[in-house]
Design an enzyme around this catalytic site. Structure first.
Site, PDB file in Angstrom:
ATOM      1  N   SER A  35       0.831  -1.216   0.000  1.00 27.90           N
ATOM      2  CA  SER A  35       0.000   0.000   0.000  1.00 27.90           C
ATOM      3  C   SER A  35       0.861   1.260   0.000  1.00 27.90           C
ATOM      4  CB  SER A  35      -0.965   0.006   1.182  1.00 27.90           C
ATOM      5  OG  SER A  35      -0.285   0.212   2.406  1.00 27.90           O
ATOM      6  N   HIS A  36       2.156   1.127   0.292  1.00 28.57           N
ATOM      7  CA  HIS A  36       3.038   2.293   0.253  1.00 28.57           C
ATOM      8  C   HIS A  36       4.337   1.998  -0.490  1.00 28.57           C
ATOM      9  CE1 HIS A  36      -0.021   3.532   3.043  1.00 28.57           C
ATOM     10  NE2 HIS A  36       0.336   4.774   2.772  1.00 28.57           N
ATOM     11  N   GLU A  44      -4.934   0.399   0.720  1.00 25.23           N
ATOM     12  CA  GLU A  44      -5.433  -0.985   0.625  1.00 25.23           C
ATOM     13  C   GLU A  44      -6.726  -1.031  -0.183  1.00 25.23           C
ATOM     14  OE1 GLU A  44      -4.168  -3.792   1.586  1.00 25.23           O
ATOM     15  OE2 GLU A  44      -2.475  -3.085   2.771  1.00 25.23           O
ATOM     16  N   HIS A  91     -15.266   3.845  18.521  1.00 22.31           N
ATOM     17  CA  HIS A  91     -14.989   5.137  19.158  1.00 22.31           C
ATOM     18  C   HIS A  91     -13.524   5.268  19.598  1.00 22.31           C
ATOM     19  CE1 HIS A  91     -15.930   2.386  22.468  1.00 22.31           C
ATOM     20  NE2 HIS A  91     -15.209   3.167  23.245  1.00 22.31           N
ATOM     21  N   LEU A 108       4.898 -10.745  16.794  1.00 20.24           N
ATOM     22  CA  LEU A 108       5.107  -9.321  17.041  1.00 20.24           C
ATOM     23  C   LEU A 108       4.760  -8.539  15.778  1.00 20.24           C
ATOM     24  CD1 LEU A 108       8.542  -9.353  18.930  1.00 20.24           C
ATOM     25  CD2 LEU A 108       6.227  -9.341  19.908  1.00 20.24           C
TER      26      LEU A 108
HETATM   27  P1  NDP Z   1      -1.773  -3.055   8.786  1.00 18.98           P
HETATM   28  O1  NDP Z   1      -3.114  -3.194   9.403  1.00 18.98           O
HETATM   29  O2  NDP Z   1      -1.442  -3.899   7.617  1.00 18.98           O
HETATM   30  O3  NDP Z   1      -0.641  -3.329   9.871  1.00 18.98           O
HETATM   31  C1  NDP Z   1      -0.587  -2.560  11.022  1.00 18.98           C
HETATM   32  C2  NDP Z   1       0.470  -3.064  11.980  1.00 18.98           C
HETATM   33  O4  NDP Z   1      -0.004  -4.235  12.641  1.00 18.98           O
HETATM   34  C3  NDP Z   1       1.778  -3.449  11.315  1.00 18.98           C
HETATM   35  O5  NDP Z   1       2.840  -3.063  12.148  1.00 18.98           O
HETATM   36  C4  NDP Z   1       1.657  -4.979  11.192  1.00 18.98           C
HETATM   37  O6  NDP Z   1       2.898  -5.644  11.133  1.00 18.98           O
HETATM   38  C5  NDP Z   1       0.919  -5.304  12.469  1.00 18.98           C
HETATM   39  N1  NDP Z   1       0.175  -6.549  12.398  1.00 18.98           N
HETATM   40  C6  NDP Z   1      -0.668  -6.951  11.413  1.00 18.98           C
HETATM   41  N2  NDP Z   1      -1.189  -8.159  11.714  1.00 18.98           N
HETATM   42  C7  NDP Z   1      -0.661  -8.528  12.911  1.00 18.98           C
HETATM   43  C8  NDP Z   1      -0.800  -9.669  13.745  1.00 18.98           C
HETATM   44  N3  NDP Z   1      -1.587 -10.674  13.413  1.00 18.98           N
HETATM   45  N4  NDP Z   1      -0.095  -9.691  14.897  1.00 18.98           N
HETATM   46  C9  NDP Z   1       0.711  -8.675  15.250  1.00 18.98           C
HETATM   47  N5  NDP Z   1       0.892  -7.570  14.499  1.00 18.98           N
HETATM   48  C10 NDP Z   1       0.210  -7.496  13.336  1.00 18.98           C
HETATM   49  O7  NDP Z   1      -1.478  -1.522   8.428  1.00 18.98           O
HETATM   50  P2  NDP Z   1      -2.449  -0.384   7.870  1.00 18.98           P
HETATM   51  O8  NDP Z   1      -3.150  -0.872   6.649  1.00 18.98           O
HETATM   52  O9  NDP Z   1      -3.285   0.159   8.965  1.00 18.98           O
HETATM   53  O10 NDP Z   1      -1.356   0.719   7.469  1.00 18.98           O
HETATM   54  C11 NDP Z   1      -0.398   0.414   6.457  1.00 18.98           C
HETATM   55  C12 NDP Z   1       0.566   1.560   6.292  1.00 18.98           C
HETATM   56  O11 NDP Z   1      -0.099   2.689   5.794  1.00 18.98           O
HETATM   57  C13 NDP Z   1       1.290   2.018   7.545  1.00 18.98           C
HETATM   58  O12 NDP Z   1       2.669   1.837   7.318  1.00 18.98           O
HETATM   59  C14 NDP Z   1       0.954   3.502   7.669  1.00 18.98           C
HETATM   60  O13 NDP Z   1       2.020   4.341   8.083  1.00 18.98           O
HETATM   61  C15 NDP Z   1       0.565   3.839   6.258  1.00 18.98           C
HETATM   62  N6  NDP Z   1      -0.320   4.985   6.212  1.00 18.98           N
HETATM   63  C16 NDP Z   1       0.179   6.215   5.882  1.00 18.98           C
HETATM   64  C17 NDP Z   1      -0.641   7.314   5.853  1.00 18.98           C
HETATM   65  C18 NDP Z   1      -0.118   8.670   5.563  1.00 18.98           C
HETATM   66  O14 NDP Z   1      -0.882   9.619   5.561  1.00 18.98           O
HETATM   67  N7  NDP Z   1       1.146   8.871   5.322  1.00 18.98           N
HETATM   68  C19 NDP Z   1      -2.073   7.214   6.125  1.00 18.98           C
HETATM   69  C20 NDP Z   1      -2.487   5.883   6.507  1.00 18.98           C
HETATM   70  C21 NDP Z   1      -1.630   4.825   6.521  1.00 18.98           C
HETATM   71  P3  NDP Z   1       3.366  -6.354   9.730  1.00 18.98           P
HETATM   72  O15 NDP Z   1       3.695  -5.213   8.800  1.00 18.98           O
HETATM   73  O16 NDP Z   1       4.532  -7.202  10.110  1.00 18.98           O
HETATM   74  O17 NDP Z   1       2.197  -7.167   9.236  1.00 18.98           O
HETATM   75  O1  PYC Z   2      -3.067   4.821   2.647  1.00 20.47           O
HETATM   76  O2  PYC Z   2      -4.476   5.983   3.833  1.00 20.47           O
HETATM   77  C1  PYC Z   2      -3.472   5.890   3.130  1.00 20.47           C
HETATM   78  C2  PYC Z   2      -2.673   7.107   2.859  1.00 20.47           C
HETATM   79  C3  PYC Z   2      -3.102   8.388   2.871  1.00 20.47           C
HETATM   80  C4  PYC Z   2      -2.014   9.174   2.564  1.00 20.47           C
HETATM   81  C5  PYC Z   2      -0.944   8.343   2.375  1.00 20.47           C
HETATM   82  N1  PYC Z   2      -1.371   7.084   2.574  1.00 20.47           N
END
Ligand code: NDP
Ligand code: PYC
Length: 345
Positions: free
Chosen positions: A47-48, A189, A230, A306
């Site tokens: 996703s990034h 995603e 919430h 982890l």
């Molecule tokens: P995920 O839900 O895929 O993962 C979130 C975290 O939970 C990760 O550290 C992941 O580790 C961990 N994790 C997932 N499954 C498990 C499990 N079963 N047990 C333990 N830990 C677990 O991430 P998101 O989709 O919420 O976010 C993805 C990325 O998007 C992030 O890196 C975030 O910074 C980025 N993002 C950036 C934004 C921006 O504005 N710049 C906005 C929104 C998101 P692992 O990777 O090892 O699976």
């Molecule tokens: O995946 O939600 C996201 C996001 C927003 C800005 C950068 N990534």
């Protein structure tokens, strides 16, 4: 016709940097942006990863980011806060510029913060907390994005997907790092599922009338939902306050109003707070890093994993076997390199 291809990390770095330079980014911007994008692809954080290149180029083409910016670390005011003016460039170069000062201030004071202002931010936050863990420091990183998420109980996009990352240093293992959107999933995603023609799991999004939807296109036009009801909504609001209002930068609704579109990368600020575990622990109860290991062992001992364990495993595979790209991903890289900014609308 492009074929699936496996590239070494170094080859992908060279290819992505060439695309960014062709699009007009100066060496400072291109280098740092390349590093976060390739890190995402290397660690199987699609996703990034390279899919974000199109958004980067679109944002450059729209004139919403300065591809020639050189970030400036502003003179300190004697406090624990270091401020970097990204000068309307990307977040990565600003973080890289501020990192040495943040490390030095945290070691000196036990606790210090980095404020980044006026940056375009499309990236994951784990590279930031991982870098600090590499210096033996714990840290939190947070930022808003643009209105895409309805507050719990609400019906329309208001909050951003507002990521929150935490890093804790470990001496004999990769750091403990989590990094997540405060929406059920990152917006990226949803976009990747739209491209793949897949539906969304239930509970991710609502349509323009506030009704549940599993259709990615409808979700992108409607609103995503916060994780944990919430609780996620409150954490997301806290991020708007601390990493938007408090640092004198834009909140997610303000970003969307300025940008006028969710197809471009958002411009706002970022807050990073770093801690010296040893300084906080003082002489009490022994070495905090050793005590943390007892906790991690107990988590793993139950069969749980982890956070970041999947990511670090993916990194190892990339390091030994290269990064496998699909035909579509290879075609994307070829097209962006050949056409530059003409490749994006
Ligand atoms: P995920 O839900 O895929 O993962 C979130 C975290 O939970 C990760 O550290 C992941 O580790 C961990 N994790 C997932 N499954 C498990 C499990 N079963 N047990 C333990 N830990 C677990 O991430 P998101 O989709 O919420 O976010 C993805 C990325 O998007 C992030 O890196 C975030 O910074 C980025 N993002 C950036 C934004 C921006 O504005 N710049 C906005 C929104 C998101 P692992 O990777 O090892 O699976
Ligand atoms: O995946 O939600 C996201 C996001 C927003 C800005 C950068 N990534």
């Amino acid at each position: 016709m492009s074929e699936p291809r496996t590239m070494t990390i170094e080859a992908l770095e060279a290819r992505v940097e060439a695309i960014l330079r062709r699009a007009g980014l100066n060496p400072v911007q291109a280098g740092a942006v390349m590093r976060v994008i390739v890190a995402g692809e290397r660690d199987a954080c699609k996703s990034h990863g390279i899919y974000r290149l199109e958004g980067v180029l679109r944002t450059v083409k729209a004139g919403k980011v300065d591809p020639g910016a050189v970030p400036v670390v502003l003179p300190g005011d004697g406090s624990a806060i270091t401020r970097v003016d990204a000068r309307r460039g990307f977040a990565g170069p600003a973080f890289e510029a501020g990192l040495p000062v943040l490390v030095e201030r945290t070691r000196a004071l036990g606790l210090a913060a980095l404020v980044i202002n006026d940056c375009t931010h499309f990236s994951a936050l784990w590279p930031d907390v991982e870098a600090l863990a590499g210096h033996g420091l714990a840290s939190l990183a947070l930022c808003p994005s643009y209105s895409a998420v309805a507050p719990a109980g609400g019906i329309a996009a208001l909050l951003g997907t507002n990521p929150l990352a935490f890093g804790w240093p470990r001496t004999q293992a990769p750091p403990y790092v989590f990094d997540f959107a405060t929406s059920v999933a990152a917006r990226g995603e949803i976009e990747l599922r739209r491209r793949a023609g897949e539906t969304l799991p239930e509970g991710w999004a609502i349509d323009g009338d506030g009704q549940p939807t599993t259709d990615p296109q409808t979700a992108l036009a409607g609103a995503m939902l916060p994780f944990g009801g919430h609780k996620g909504s409150a954490i997301s609001t806290m991020i708007e306050l601390l990493a938007g209002v408090m640092i004198g930068d834009l909140t997610s609704p303000e970003v969307l109003a300025e940008l006028g579109s969710t197809s471009l990368s958002p411009m706002h600020g970022e807050l990073v707070v770093a801690f010296s575990p040893e300084r906080f622990a003082g002489a009490r109860r022994g070495d905090p890093l050793a005590r943390a290991e007892i906790l991690f062992d107990a988590i793993l001992g139950q069969g749980a994993r982890l956070p970041s364990q999947r990511r670090f495993a993916a990194r190892e595979v990339s390091q030994t076997s290269g990064i496998a790209l699909s035909a579509a991903e290879t075609a994307l890289l070829d097209r962006l390199l050949a056409e530059g900014l003409d490749a994006v609308g």
